[in-house]
Design an enzyme around this catalytic site. Structure first.
Site, PDB file in Angstrom:
ATOM      1  N   SER A  96     -63.191 -21.730  71.643  1.00 46.11           N
ATOM      2  CA  SER A  96     -61.820 -22.392  70.951  1.00 46.11           C
ATOM      3  C   SER A  96     -62.069 -21.563  69.492  1.00 46.11           C
ATOM      4  O   SER A  96     -61.057 -21.067  69.041  1.00 46.11           O
ATOM      5  CB  SER A  96     -62.251 -23.705  70.511  1.00 46.11           C
ATOM      6  OG  SER A  96     -63.849 -23.783  69.204  1.00 46.11           O
ATOM      7  N   LYS A 117     -63.767 -30.563  62.666  1.00 47.66           N
ATOM      8  CA  LYS A 117     -62.678 -28.589  62.107  1.00 47.66           C
ATOM      9  C   LYS A 117     -62.258 -29.402  61.075  1.00 47.66           C
ATOM     10  O   LYS A 117     -62.355 -27.799  60.605  1.00 47.66           O
ATOM     11  CB  LYS A 117     -62.600 -28.461  63.763  1.00 47.66           C
ATOM     12  CG  LYS A 117     -63.327 -27.987  64.203  1.00 47.66           C
ATOM     13  CD  LYS A 117     -61.956 -26.937  65.555  1.00 47.66           C
ATOM     14  CE  LYS A 117     -63.973 -26.982  66.980  1.00 47.66           C
ATOM     15  NZ  LYS A 117     -62.337 -26.468  68.177  1.00 47.66           N
TER      16      LYS A 117
END
Length: 793
Positions: A688, A731
């Site tokens: 990611s 996140k």
């Protein structure tokens, strides 16, 4: 004792404003003498001031007095009683004992404070219309007869009560007198006090008296039966002892036969399936042929005890009230809406169709978010027993299925053991830490759990020790885990996964306010009056002293503050503490955690990424520099293979797009690139960070700074496509904590916005992208003049 003239003109006048005396759950009725103990300092001052004046107060109960001080709700009921203080006694410990005479029902219209801080109530007197007639007379006679029976049966009522009862003729006073002497709940007393109309009051009191009389009759019947059973048991015991002595004198020993006979009596009352009954019967016959001194006799006897003690057909009745379940879940846990909704769905389906099948839920989330504790709340909400079994480090399959009876010291598995402990066949059974099951030469417990956690199989679960089938389908199994990846796929497929993400700062502040502060205050011997926390102090503890997805460290930190306060209280240096943002460091010292990237400026070759960890999301800083060399790429920061491959993909893509990005052709041949991700001691891996690495390298190659208020996450391909990632909620929380204004993420993650709390979405803007070109256009600033000169040089 009783004023029989309620509502008459000779009743003493009552001032329109009276001091307000809070009596917790004690309700005083007009015309009734009531002893009252006052130990609150403010209430004592109020009584002292009243004694110097008219000796009149308004006594009123609280709507929710609370057993614990932190549960106390200082809100009086609307209806109370105007009372006169007849007598007062001061106790050496500072408390007052008062004898109060009720005068009349009154209603609070308004409450205000006098200059001394005491409550004054503006009141309206409530008077009932005098009522006569055949119905009133019938109610009075029935009420006297029934309450006389209560007095005869109730040990808590003296005989003099009957004399007082016969001397009361006024209907309202009769109802009040009886209510004040009944053993009923405070809210029922308050209901009678609030009932002004005479006939309605008599009717309601009559219902309460009949209910109390039924209870007393039933209690008397039970006492008689118990006494008879005890006498019968004692008689049988003496006869058996005499028979035993006679047999001993004759040289006969019938002990073995007695034990077998008792087992057969238990078998006759045994409620289980025919297969289980047949097994028990065979074992009893086999036991009867054994020598009691043999080791096998004890093994067989223990086996029969297990068979008889298990709850084969014992179930608790489910509480299917969704409103009550919602109240319990909201009381014990803040947030966790997905879990709560799933429980409400289960209760709704259960109320519509009770097919006996249990559910298998798996709560997955970081430590400290409430996975284990919510199981207890679910059990309470459903009215079931709660059983917890820890699977962490379990390596022996026999712990699940049990041992064969041929082994010395054999026992059933822990599934059966816990069901025996619960005493029902439908408890809420929590299997904690299922992701930490091990496997070695003793077997694979995870494979043994496949049958336990499969609703299509566990109705015929067979323990190695019992060797008969036990129905587990009515059990509601709940498992917990920190990681899904370590759970074997076949086992994971049998469970409904519910993710419990970490808490954001406002949620942690609310949890601390509602649950953690009261608990730590009590555990450290303090009271809510001795220590209080402001919301700013709690928020500062969350931000500057803890970094976690759950609240365990937060609770320990609050406990540390409470312990510091406890030392000061015991030492006598200070009695009360108000913990706020200014004095927090006096308790905890300098901040342990600094917010991510606070005050950062745009720089060339530095970009901000987002990463997921087991304890929540974190900010990821990626740096790159170029130096004279031959085009080599060096990567540091203790990175995994996947992240290293992401860096190579990003470099290949940028070299392929060098012309469009205006990167000099000879740049890659003349420079070595060093890519670094700080906090080098922490292992990092995953795809990611791909777009963040690409943005870092593009900034370095083009000399264009990266916007410092943008955080990125997304996987890239060689063609520049941005692929979806996981953990967007965690996140996003990290982005808010790091004071980011915008988050760039893959377009395929757009659907996950629904899972992100509104408080997070309100602080950042999301930009969804499909290609790396869109990312670079969004994050790269124009070249600075100094960077242009440096590139030309």
């Amino acid at each position: 004792m009783v004023n029989e003239a309620e509502g008459r003109s000779e009743t003493p006048l009552i001032p329109p404003v009276l001091p307000l005396l809070l009596t917790d759950d004690l309700i005083i009725f007009p015309g009734v003498l009531t002893p009252v103990v006052v130990n609150d300092k403010g209430q004592i001052n109020l009584v002292n001031s009243v004694l110097d004046a008219e000796k009149r107060v308004m006594a009123v109960a609280l709507k929710r007095p609370g057993e614990a001080e932190d549960e106390r709700l200082e809100e009086p009921c609307e209806i109370g009683c105007a009372v006169a203080i007849v007598k007062m006694l001061r106790i050496p410990d500072g408390t007052l004992r008062l004898l109060m005479q009720g005068m009349a029902r009154v209603r609070i219209d308004k409450v205000e404070l006098n200059p001394e801080g005491q409550r004054l109530a503006h009141i309206t007197r409530l008077q009932a219309e005098p009522r006569t007639g055949i119905r009133i007379e019938a109610l009075i006679r029935a009420l006297r007869d029934e309450f006389s029976k209560v007095i005869d049966k109730a040990q808590y009522l003296p005989a003099e009560t009957k004399v007082a009862l016969l001397n009361i003729n006024e209907p309202g006073s009769l109802a009040d007198f009886i209510t004040s002497n009944l053993n009923i709940k405070p809210d029922e007393r308050q209901e009678i006090l609030a009932t002004v109309e005479i006939e309605e009051r008599l009717t309601r009191v009559s219902q309460l008296v009949r209910h109390e009389l039924d209870i007393l009759k039933l209690g008397s019947k039970i006492q008689t039966e118990v006494t008879g059973a005890i006498e019968k048991t004692q008689r049988e015991y003496f006869l058996r002892e005499q028979l035993k002595a006679i047999r001993k004198e004759l040289g006969e020993d019938e002990e073995e036969g007695t034990e077998i006979r008792e087992l057969k009596e238990r078998l006759a009352k045994f409620d289980a399936a025919d297969q289980v009954k047949e097994t028990a019967e065979r074992e009893i016959d086999r036991l009867g042929r054994m020598n009691p001194a043999s080791a096998e006799y004890t093994v067989s006897r223990t086996y029969l005890d297990w068979l008889f003690d298990l709850p084969w057909r014992v179930s608790t009745e489910d509480r299917l009230n969704i409103s009550e379940a919602r109240r319990i879940m909201d009381r014990d846990h803040f947030g966790l809406e997905d879990v709560k909704e799933r429980i409400f769905e289960y209760l709704a389906v259960k109320s519509l169709r009770d097919d006996g099948r249990g559910s298998i839920l798996c709560f997955v989330g970081p430590p400290g978010v409430g996975k284990t504790s919510i199981g207890k709340s679910i059990a309470e909400a459903m009215g079931r027993k709660f059983v917890r079994m820890s699977l962490g480090g379990l390596r022996d399959e026999a712990e699940i299925r049990g041992h064969r009876r041929t082994y010395i010291g054999a026992l059933p598995g822990r599934i059966i053991q816990n069901l025996k402990k619960a005493g029902t066949n439908n408890p809420v059974f929590m299997l904690d830490e299922i992701d930490k099951l091990g496997a070695d030469f003793r077997g694979d417990p995870a494979s043994a759990m496949l049958e336990v956690l499969d609703p299509e199989q566990n109705f015929s679960f067979q323990d190695n020790y019992l060797e008969v089938e036990f129905d587990l389908s009515r059990v509601m199994f709940i498992t917990t885990a920190n990681y899904l990846e370590t759970i074997p796929p076949p086992l994971r497929d049998r469970m409904e996964i519910i993710k419990l993400p970490g808490y954001v700062t406002p949620e942690k502040v609310q949890i601390a306010r509602r649950y953690l502060v009261p608990r730590q205050t009590e555990e450290n011997g303090l009271t809510p009056k001795q220590i209080t926390f402001t919301d700013k102090a709690l928020e500062r503890i969350v931000v500057y002293y803890t970094r976690e997805a759950g609240v365990r460290t937060l609770e320990r930190t609050i406990g540390k503050v409470c312990r510091k306060a406890a030392v000061a209280v015991v030492s006598g240096t200070k009695r009360r503490f108000k913990v706020n943002a200014r004095n927090l460091e006096e308790f905890l010292g300098a901040p342990r955690v600094m917010p991510d990237l606070l005050g950062r400026q745009p720089r060339v070759g530095v970009a901000t990424g987002l990463a997921w960890t087991p304890v929540g999301g974190v900010i990821l800083i990626i740096e790159a520099i170029a130096m004279p060399g031959e085009g080599r790429l060096k990567i540091t920061g203790q990175l995994g293979d996947v992240m290293k491959e992401s860096a190579e993909i990003a470099l290949s893509y940028l070299r392929n797009r060098a012309t469009e990005l205006k990167i000099p052709k000879e740049y890659f041949k003349r420079h070595d690139i060093h890519l670094h991700i700080p906090e080098g001691a922490t292992p990092k891996d995953g795809p990611s960070a791909g777009i963040t690495i690409a943005a870092t390298l593009a900034s370095l190659f083009t000399g264009r700074p990266v916007r410092h208020y943008i955080a990125m996450t997304g996987e890239i391909t060689l063609q520049g496509q941005v692929l979806p990632i996981g953990g967007l909620r965690e996140k996003s929380v990290a982005a808010v904590r790091g004071h980011m204004k915008e988050v760039i993420c893959p377009v395929d993650n757009r659907a996950e916005l629904e899972e992100i709390p509104d408080i997070v979405k309100g602080k950042i803007e999301y930009r969804f992208v499909e290609t790396l070109d869109e990312v670079l256009r969004a994050v790269l600033l124009p070249r600075r003049k100094t960077e242009v000169k440096r590139a030309a040089a």
